[in-house]
Scaffold this motif. Sequence first.
Motif, PDB file in Angstrom:
ATOM      1  N   GLY A  12       0.802  -1.225   0.000  1.00 47.45           N
ATOM      2  CA  GLY A  12       0.000   0.000   0.000  1.00 47.45           C
ATOM      3  C   GLY A  12       0.830   1.268   0.000  1.00 47.45           C
ATOM      4  O   GLY A  12       0.431   2.290  -0.579  1.00 47.45           O
ATOM      5  N   SER A  13       1.998   1.223   0.604  1.00 44.74           N
ATOM      6  CA  SER A  13       2.840   2.414   0.682  1.00 44.74           C
ATOM      7  C   SER A  13       3.388   2.843  -0.670  1.00 44.74           C
ATOM      8  O   SER A  13       3.884   3.964  -0.830  1.00 44.74           O
ATOM      9  CB  SER A  13       4.017   2.162   1.640  1.00 44.74           C
ATOM     10  OG  SER A  13       4.810   1.078   1.175  1.00 44.74           O
ATOM     11  N   HIS A  14       3.302   1.978  -1.667  1.00 44.18           N
ATOM     12  CA  HIS A  14       3.822   2.301  -2.998  1.00 44.18           C
ATOM     13  C   HIS A  14       2.783   2.979  -3.882  1.00 44.18           C
ATOM     14  O   HIS A  14       3.067   3.302  -5.040  1.00 44.18           O
ATOM     15  CB  HIS A  14       4.322   1.026  -3.691  1.00 44.18           C
ATOM     16  CG  HIS A  14       5.456   0.352  -2.978  1.00 44.18           C
ATOM     17  ND1 HIS A  14       6.714   0.905  -2.864  1.00 44.18           N
ATOM     18  CD2 HIS A  14       5.507  -0.832  -2.327  1.00 44.18           C
ATOM     19  CE1 HIS A  14       7.499   0.073  -2.193  1.00 44.18           C
ATOM     20  NE2 HIS A  14       6.782  -0.984  -1.850  1.00 44.18           N
ATOM     21  N   PHE A  15       1.590   3.218  -3.350  1.00 41.98           N
ATOM     22  CA  PHE A  15       0.522   3.832  -4.136  1.00 41.98           C
ATOM     23  C   PHE A  15       0.102   5.149  -3.504  1.00 41.98           C
ATOM     24  O   PHE A  15      -0.190   5.211  -2.310  1.00 41.98           O
ATOM     25  CB  PHE A  15      -0.689   2.900  -4.232  1.00 41.98           C
ATOM     26  CG  PHE A  15      -0.440   1.679  -5.075  1.00 41.98           C
ATOM     27  CD1 PHE A  15      -0.795   1.662  -6.408  1.00 41.98           C
ATOM     28  CD2 PHE A  15       0.174   0.563  -4.528  1.00 41.98           C
ATOM     29  CE1 PHE A  15      -0.555   0.548  -7.190  1.00 41.98           C
ATOM     30  CE2 PHE A  15       0.430  -0.560  -5.298  1.00 41.98           C
ATOM     31  CZ  PHE A  15       0.064  -0.569  -6.637  1.00 41.98           C
ATOM     32  N   SER A  16       0.074   6.190  -4.319  1.00 37.97           N
ATOM     33  CA  SER A  16      -0.374   7.512  -3.874  1.00 37.97           C
ATOM     34  C   SER A  16      -1.856   7.668  -4.178  1.00 37.97           C
ATOM     35  O   SER A  16      -2.279   7.522  -5.339  1.00 37.97           O
ATOM     36  CB  SER A  16       0.419   8.601  -4.590  1.00 37.97           C
ATOM     37  OG  SER A  16      -0.229   9.844  -4.481  1.00 37.97           O
ATOM     38  N   VAL A  17      -2.658   7.951  -3.148  1.00 37.90           N
ATOM     39  CA  VAL A  17      -4.083   8.172  -3.366  1.00 37.90           C
ATOM     40  C   VAL A  17      -4.289   9.360  -4.295  1.00 37.90           C
ATOM     41  O   VAL A  17      -5.183   9.360  -5.145  1.00 37.90           O
ATOM     42  CB  VAL A  17      -4.817   8.381  -2.028  1.00 37.90           C
ATOM     43  CG1 VAL A  17      -6.259   8.826  -2.257  1.00 37.90           C
ATOM     44  CG2 VAL A  17      -4.800   7.092  -1.209  1.00 37.90           C
ATOM     45  N   ASN A  18      -3.446  10.382  -4.155  1.00 37.05           N
ATOM     46  CA  ASN A  18      -3.554  11.558  -5.017  1.00 37.05           C
ATOM     47  C   ASN A  18      -3.473  11.153  -6.485  1.00 37.05           C
ATOM     48  O   ASN A  18      -4.245  11.620  -7.325  1.00 37.05           O
ATOM     49  CB  ASN A  18      -2.423  12.544  -4.713  1.00 37.05           C
ATOM     50  CG  ASN A  18      -2.380  12.946  -3.260  1.00 37.05           C
ATOM     51  OD1 ASN A  18      -2.081  12.111  -2.405  1.00 37.05           O
ATOM     52  ND2 ASN A  18      -2.674  14.201  -2.971  1.00 37.05           N
ATOM     53  N   ARG A  19      -2.516  10.263  -6.769  1.00 36.24           N
ATOM     54  CA  ARG A  19      -2.356   9.828  -8.160  1.00 36.24           C
ATOM     55  C   ARG A  19      -3.471   8.877  -8.576  1.00 36.24           C
ATOM     56  O   ARG A  19      -3.948   8.932  -9.719  1.00 36.24           O
ATOM     57  CB  ARG A  19      -1.002   9.140  -8.334  1.00 36.24           C
ATOM     58  CG  ARG A  19      -0.712   8.840  -9.790  1.00 36.24           C
ATOM     59  CD  ARG A  19       0.638   8.213  -9.986  1.00 36.24           C
ATOM     60  NE  ARG A  19       0.864   7.937 -11.389  1.00 36.24           N
ATOM     61  CZ  ARG A  19       1.757   7.080 -11.858  1.00 36.24           C
ATOM     62  NH1 ARG A  19       2.527   6.422 -11.005  1.00 36.24           N
ATOM     63  NH2 ARG A  19       1.915   6.879 -13.137  1.00 36.24           N
ATOM     64  N   MET A  20      -3.893   8.028  -7.680  1.00 34.55           N
ATOM     65  CA  MET A  20      -4.971   7.091  -8.011  1.00 34.55           C
ATOM     66  C   MET A  20      -6.240   7.840  -8.400  1.00 34.55           C
ATOM     67  O   MET A  20      -7.001   7.397  -9.266  1.00 34.55           O
ATOM     68  CB  MET A  20      -5.244   6.162  -6.829  1.00 34.55           C
ATOM     69  CG  MET A  20      -4.107   5.167  -6.546  1.00 34.55           C
ATOM     70  SD  MET A  20      -4.285   4.300  -4.966  1.00 34.55           S
ATOM     71  CE  MET A  20      -5.610   3.145  -5.360  1.00 34.55           C
ATOM     72  N   VAL A  71       3.942  -1.807 -13.689  1.00 30.41           N
ATOM     73  CA  VAL A  71       5.343  -1.601 -14.102  1.00 30.41           C
ATOM     74  C   VAL A  71       6.130  -0.935 -12.978  1.00 30.41           C
ATOM     75  O   VAL A  71       7.248  -1.347 -12.637  1.00 30.41           O
ATOM     76  CB  VAL A  71       5.401  -0.758 -15.395  1.00 30.41           C
ATOM     77  CG1 VAL A  71       6.841  -0.331 -15.699  1.00 30.41           C
ATOM     78  CG2 VAL A  71       4.814  -1.533 -16.572  1.00 30.41           C
ATOM     79  N   GLU A  72       5.534   0.090 -12.380  1.00 28.57           N
ATOM     80  CA  GLU A  72       6.223   0.827 -11.313  1.00 28.57           C
ATOM     81  C   GLU A  72       6.355  -0.007 -10.042  1.00 28.57           C
ATOM     82  O   GLU A  72       7.387   0.042  -9.363  1.00 28.57           O
ATOM     83  CB  GLU A  72       5.485   2.128 -11.024  1.00 28.57           C
ATOM     84  CG  GLU A  72       5.548   3.119 -12.191  1.00 28.57           C
ATOM     85  CD  GLU A  72       4.879   4.434 -11.868  1.00 28.57           C
ATOM     86  OE1 GLU A  72       4.265   4.558 -10.785  1.00 28.57           O
ATOM     87  OE2 GLU A  72       4.971   5.354 -12.709  1.00 28.57           O
ATOM     88  N   LEU A  73       5.307  -0.795  -9.724  1.00 34.13           N
ATOM     89  CA  LEU A  73       5.386  -1.631  -8.527  1.00 34.13           C
ATOM     90  C   LEU A  73       6.484  -2.684  -8.687  1.00 34.13           C
ATOM     91  O   LEU A  73       7.229  -2.964  -7.730  1.00 34.13           O
ATOM     92  CB  LEU A  73       4.036  -2.309  -8.268  1.00 34.13           C
ATOM     93  CG  LEU A  73       3.929  -3.093  -6.956  1.00 34.13           C
ATOM     94  CD1 LEU A  73       4.095  -2.162  -5.746  1.00 34.13           C
ATOM     95  CD2 LEU A  73       2.600  -3.844  -6.876  1.00 34.13           C
ATOM     96  N   GLY A  74       6.610  -3.247  -9.880  1.00 32.39           N
ATOM     97  CA  GLY A  74       7.669  -4.216 -10.119  1.00 32.39           C
ATOM     98  C   GLY A  74       9.050  -3.613  -9.954  1.00 32.39           C
ATOM     99  O   GLY A  74       9.968  -4.252  -9.418  1.00 32.39           O
ATOM    100  N   ARG A  75       9.200  -2.386 -10.396  1.00 35.06           N
ATOM    101  CA  ARG A  75      10.495  -1.708 -10.243  1.00 35.06           C
ATOM    102  C   ARG A  75      10.805  -1.448  -8.776  1.00 35.06           C
ATOM    103  O   ARG A  75      11.943  -1.631  -8.329  1.00 35.06           O
ATOM    104  CB  ARG A  75      10.478  -0.384 -11.011  1.00 35.06           C
ATOM    105  CG  ARG A  75      11.738   0.455 -10.847  1.00 35.06           C
ATOM    106  CD  ARG A  75      11.640   1.743 -11.648  1.00 35.06           C
ATOM    107  NE  ARG A  75      10.471   2.540 -11.308  1.00 35.06           N
ATOM    108  CZ  ARG A  75      10.401   3.346 -10.237  1.00 35.06           C
ATOM    109  NH1 ARG A  75      11.427   3.425  -9.390  1.00 35.06           N
ATOM    110  NH2 ARG A  75       9.306   4.055 -10.004  1.00 35.06           N
ATOM    111  N   ARG A  76       9.783  -1.086  -8.010  1.00 33.44           N
ATOM    112  CA  ARG A  76      10.020  -0.720  -6.606  1.00 33.44           C
ATOM    113  C   ARG A  76      10.259  -1.927  -5.702  1.00 33.44           C
ATOM    114  O   ARG A  76      11.139  -1.876  -4.832  1.00 33.44           O
ATOM    115  CB  ARG A  76       8.816   0.072  -6.080  1.00 33.44           C
ATOM    116  CG  ARG A  76       8.668   1.436  -6.729  1.00 33.44           C
ATOM    117  CD  ARG A  76       7.550   2.241  -6.086  1.00 33.44           C
ATOM    118  NE  ARG A  76       7.396   3.545  -6.721  1.00 33.44           N
ATOM    119  CZ  ARG A  76       6.649   4.519  -6.223  1.00 33.44           C
ATOM    120  NH1 ARG A  76       5.993   4.334  -5.075  1.00 33.44           N
ATOM    121  NH2 ARG A  76       6.559   5.671  -6.850  1.00 33.44           N
TER     122      ARG A  76
END
Length: 414
Positions: free
Chosen positions: A142-150, A207-212
């Motif tokens: 969950g920490s890898h996702f920004s609600v603002n961006r979602m 893609v971004e989650l895989g990178r992180r």
Amino acid sequence: MNSDFLRVLTDRGFIHQCTDLAGLDQAASEGVITAYIGFDCTAPSLHIGNLVGIMLLRRLQRSGHRPIVLMGGGTTKVGDPSGKEESRQILSEDAIATNMAGIREAFAKFLQFGDGPTDALMVNNADWLDSLEYIPFLREFGSHFSVNRMLTMDSVKLRLEREQPLSFLEFNYMILQAYDFVELCRRHDCVLQMGGSDQWGNIVNGVELGRRVESRALFGLTSPLITTSSGAKMGKTAAGAIWLNEDMLSPYDYWQFWRNTDDADVGRFMRLFTELPLEEIDRLEALEGDEVNEAKKILANEATRLCHGDEAAELSAETARNTFEGSGMSENLPGIDVDRTELSQGVAAFDLLHRAGLCGSKGEARRLIKGGGGRLNDSVIEDEAQLVTLDHLGAEGVIKISAGKKRHALIKPV
């Protein structure tokens, strides 16, 4: 493009966006890559709206790479809000299992499954999503996702702008889809997620989650939303969706859908939905006047061949010839059985049009008849309440009912 895979996709019009086209081209040139597309189990069959994705996986495999069909046994329980103006119906476990079994049938026609390096895999995301523990999952991912961006993602933003409800359950869908990509990367070395253009935001998240979390260079690629030249959504007709499974739509009706393609769409649809050589497509696309109809028949034959096999395509073409160029009646037309006793008393013509699948509802059938589009044994039905009886049986022992001049069905007394 250096890779056969991306060269074919480019030449045939499959590519809309890619997160790193040059990087993907290099990876596909240097060895076998594994890619996936996800399909939620919302109906017992896929339809033509899913066909671009299926053809993407087929093109991938025929270019020497490995496709994964991801069945959404887990995500179907949530519901993808992408492109939807309201929440999906929540399905039971049994309904999801039934739908999944039906959907599997379509892929056997398009992909080669097995244990080889480029053989297709079919996996179910319920295998990992059902066992997730909520709090540990939120802490780790969950920490890898920004609600603002979602909130800026189209699937969310459009609902909010239109003041349409978006449940918290649906809001989580993009996180689960991103996690699917990570799991497939871990389990099967999958480096590419493909999908329709409406999936772009969800794919980028993966893609971004895989990178992180995995430090992996993953890729995303989307295909354009396919509409007809008139702007209509691909595969949506007055009578309903164009299903890929034979028990949902007859091969003949599938063939007819392609035969009725608008002139302006013939070349584009041949590139996307057949495996005809590009040189042949260029020749057929240049035909004019009545010759365009021959190109449409070739499109119908080739598309039906891929989905239903050689025999069904040839039989559908023969049925069409007999119906439109012969006597107007063919035993191979789709048909329905109606109780002889019921027909002896009479059945309303609009009711039979609906039962035969020629109209999506009885109201639509009534409107068709009012507009002069309903036919009984090739004669215009003058009254929507006209009763069809055993007196209408032809020499062949059946009754022919039609929606317009191109869609027919046989009524068979039993």
